[in-house]
Design a protein around this motif. Structure first.
Motif, PDB file in Angstrom:
ATOM      1  N   LEU A 151      10.609  -0.525   9.600  1.00  0.00           N
ATOM      2  CA  LEU A 151      10.654   0.837   9.941  1.00  0.00           C
ATOM      3  C   LEU A 151       9.664  -0.012  11.717  1.00  0.00           C
ATOM      4  O   LEU A 151      10.008   0.849  12.174  1.00  0.00           O
ATOM      5  N   LEU A 152       9.212  -1.224  11.478  1.00  0.00           N
ATOM      6  CA  LEU A 152       9.262  -1.697  12.915  1.00  0.00           C
ATOM      7  C   LEU A 152       9.998  -1.045  14.136  1.00  0.00           C
ATOM      8  O   LEU A 152      10.199  -1.613  14.908  1.00  0.00           O
ATOM      9  N   ASN A 153      11.657  -2.884  13.264  1.00  0.00           N
ATOM     10  CA  ASN A 153      12.282  -2.069  14.032  1.00  0.00           C
ATOM     11  C   ASN A 153      12.628  -1.157  14.651  1.00  0.00           C
ATOM     12  O   ASN A 153      13.111  -0.847  16.179  1.00  0.00           O
ATOM     13  N   ALA A 154      13.043  -0.458  13.877  1.00  0.00           N
ATOM     14  CA  ALA A 154      13.694   1.078  14.281  1.00  0.00           C
ATOM     15  C   ALA A 154      12.316   1.579  15.502  1.00  0.00           C
ATOM     16  O   ALA A 154      12.560   2.980  15.499  1.00  0.00           O
ATOM     17  N   GLN A 155      11.104   1.294  15.653  1.00  0.00           N
ATOM     18  CA  GLN A 155      10.193   1.899  16.753  1.00  0.00           C
ATOM     19  C   GLN A 155       9.592   3.084  15.705  1.00  0.00           C
ATOM     20  O   GLN A 155       9.091   4.240  16.416  1.00  0.00           O
TER      21      GLN A 155
ATOM     22  N   THR B 268      -1.505   6.878   9.766  1.00  0.00           N
ATOM     23  CA  THR B 268      -0.878   6.837  11.373  1.00  0.00           C
ATOM     24  C   THR B 268       0.677   6.025  10.293  1.00  0.00           C
ATOM     25  O   THR B 268       1.513   6.920  10.819  1.00  0.00           O
ATOM     26  N   VAL B 269       0.524   4.951   9.731  1.00  0.00           N
ATOM     27  CA  VAL B 269       1.353   4.345   9.341  1.00  0.00           C
ATOM     28  C   VAL B 269       2.315   5.435   8.249  1.00  0.00           C
ATOM     29  O   VAL B 269       3.660   5.703   8.102  1.00  0.00           O
ATOM     30  N   VAL B 270       1.658   5.424   7.080  1.00  0.00           N
ATOM     31  CA  VAL B 270       2.269   6.788   6.744  1.00  0.00           C
ATOM     32  C   VAL B 270       2.595   8.545   7.105  1.00  0.00           C
ATOM     33  O   VAL B 270       3.622   8.583   6.763  1.00  0.00           O
ATOM     34  N   ARG B 271       2.209   8.643   7.851  1.00  0.00           N
ATOM     35  CA  ARG B 271       2.698  10.199   9.097  1.00  0.00           C
ATOM     36  C   ARG B 271       4.122   9.802   9.765  1.00  0.00           C
ATOM     37  O   ARG B 271       4.996  10.025   9.488  1.00  0.00           O
TER      38      ARG B 271
ATOM     39  N   MET C  68       0.643  -0.944  -0.130  1.00  0.00           N
ATOM     40  CA  MET C  68      -0.060  -0.192   0.561  1.00  0.00           C
ATOM     41  C   MET C  68       0.828   1.444  -0.702  1.00  0.00           C
ATOM     42  O   MET C  68       0.436   2.064  -0.796  1.00  0.00           O
ATOM     43  N   LEU C  69       1.819   1.504   1.048  1.00  0.00           N
ATOM     44  CA  LEU C  69       2.934   2.593   0.429  1.00  0.00           C
ATOM     45  C   LEU C  69       3.865   2.467  -0.332  1.00  0.00           C
ATOM     46  O   LEU C  69       4.769   3.848  -0.451  1.00  0.00           O
ATOM     47  N   GLY C  70       3.946   1.237  -1.131  1.00  0.00           N
ATOM     48  CA  GLY C  70       4.913   0.781  -2.218  1.00  0.00           C
ATOM     49  C   GLY C  70       6.258   0.531  -1.595  1.00  0.00           C
ATOM     50  O   GLY C  70       6.939   0.959  -2.182  1.00  0.00           O
ATOM     51  N   ILE C  71       6.736  -0.043  -0.612  1.00  0.00           N
ATOM     52  CA  ILE C  71       7.671  -0.300  -0.077  1.00  0.00           C
ATOM     53  C   ILE C  71       7.522  -1.682  -0.241  1.00  0.00           C
ATOM     54  O   ILE C  71       6.409  -2.288   0.505  1.00  0.00           O
ATOM     55  N   SER C  72       8.639  -2.334  -0.131  1.00  0.00           N
ATOM     56  CA  SER C  72       8.825  -4.208   0.022  1.00  0.00           C
ATOM     57  C   SER C  72       7.856  -4.144   2.013  1.00  0.00           C
ATOM     58  O   SER C  72       8.200  -3.404   3.240  1.00  0.00           O
ATOM     59  N   THR C  73       7.613  -5.870   1.803  1.00  0.00           N
ATOM     60  CA  THR C  73       7.375  -6.046   4.108  1.00  0.00           C
ATOM     61  C   THR C  73       8.784  -6.087   5.215  1.00  0.00           C
ATOM     62  O   THR C  73       9.139  -5.915   5.792  1.00  0.00           O
TER      63      THR C  73
ATOM     64  N   TRP D 212      11.596   9.362   7.403  1.00  0.00           N
ATOM     65  CA  TRP D 212      12.402  10.188   6.174  1.00  0.00           C
ATOM     66  C   TRP D 212      12.562  11.449   6.034  1.00  0.00           C
ATOM     67  O   TRP D 212      13.505  11.863   5.740  1.00  0.00           O
ATOM     68  N   ARG D 213      11.416  12.261   6.441  1.00  0.00           N
ATOM     69  CA  ARG D 213      11.751  13.909   6.299  1.00  0.00           C
ATOM     70  C   ARG D 213      13.496  14.319   7.361  1.00  0.00           C
ATOM     71  O   ARG D 213      13.981  14.585   7.437  1.00  0.00           O
TER      72      ARG D 213
END
Length: 181
Positions: free
Chosen positions: A12-16, A31-34, A1-6, A40-41
């Motif tokens: 992103l989950l591991n980096a909290q 929430t995930v996109v924000r 959905m975000l256009g990123i791999s699993t 990334w910003r």
């Protein structure tokens, strides 16, 4: 959905960056996109994670301080507040040569004149030679680095040099001028 791999989502989950949810609840897309966009910003701005932010900002602060110090030094040099080491060396060379000449050509005759005033019968040649030897010995010690200011106490045998010259003046001992040296 975000256009990123699993794998990227897992990172992103591991980096909290994204708060882990139970499988049954799923993830709120907004929430995930924000969270991902904010992460990334921050990375693009060079701030990264909160722990990295302190490291990078302190590195930037050190770089800014170093640049300011370098600018201050350049400005002081331009104003003439600093002198090059080569210029100091050149000036000291002239001073040292002048001092050496004064020690070799002015002091021995002056000492002879003073001694002759107090002891008219003293041998002028012996006085001159003894004083000249002392001056040359001192200049040689300074040239060899042995005459450093910190060395206030002579080493064993060094005190004998002064005694040798004193004996020559008095005419006593084996170092007397005229004993066949």
């Amino acid at each position: 959905m975000l256009g990123i791999s699993t794998v990227a989502f897992g990172n992103l989950l591991n980096a909290q960056v994204i708060e882990r949810q139970p499988r049954s609840a799923g993830y709120d897309l907004r929430t995930v996109v924000r969270a991902a966009c904010e992460h990334w910003r921050r990375q693009a701005a060079g701030r990264g994670a909160p722990g990295e932010e302190r490291v990078l900002s302190s590195a930037r602060a050190r770089q800014a301080v170093a640049a300011a110090e370098q600018l201050e030094l350049r400005t002081a040099i331009a104003r003439g507040e600093y002198v090059s080491l080569a210029a100091i060396g050149k000036a000291l060379d002239g001073l040292i040569i002048t001092m050496r000449q004064q020690f070799l050509w002015a002091i021995p005759p002056a000492v002879v004149a003073v001694v002759k005033d107090h002891a008219p019968g003293a041998d002028s040649g012996a006085i001159f030679e003894a004083v000249d030897d002392v001056v040359r010995d001192a200049l040689t010690q300074f040239a060899d680095g042995a005459g450093q200011i910190a060395d206030t106490k002579p080493e064993a045998g060094e005190a004998d040099v002064g005694l040798k010259h004193a004996r020559r003046l008095r005419g006593a001992g084996p170092d007397h001028v005229g004993d066949g040296e």
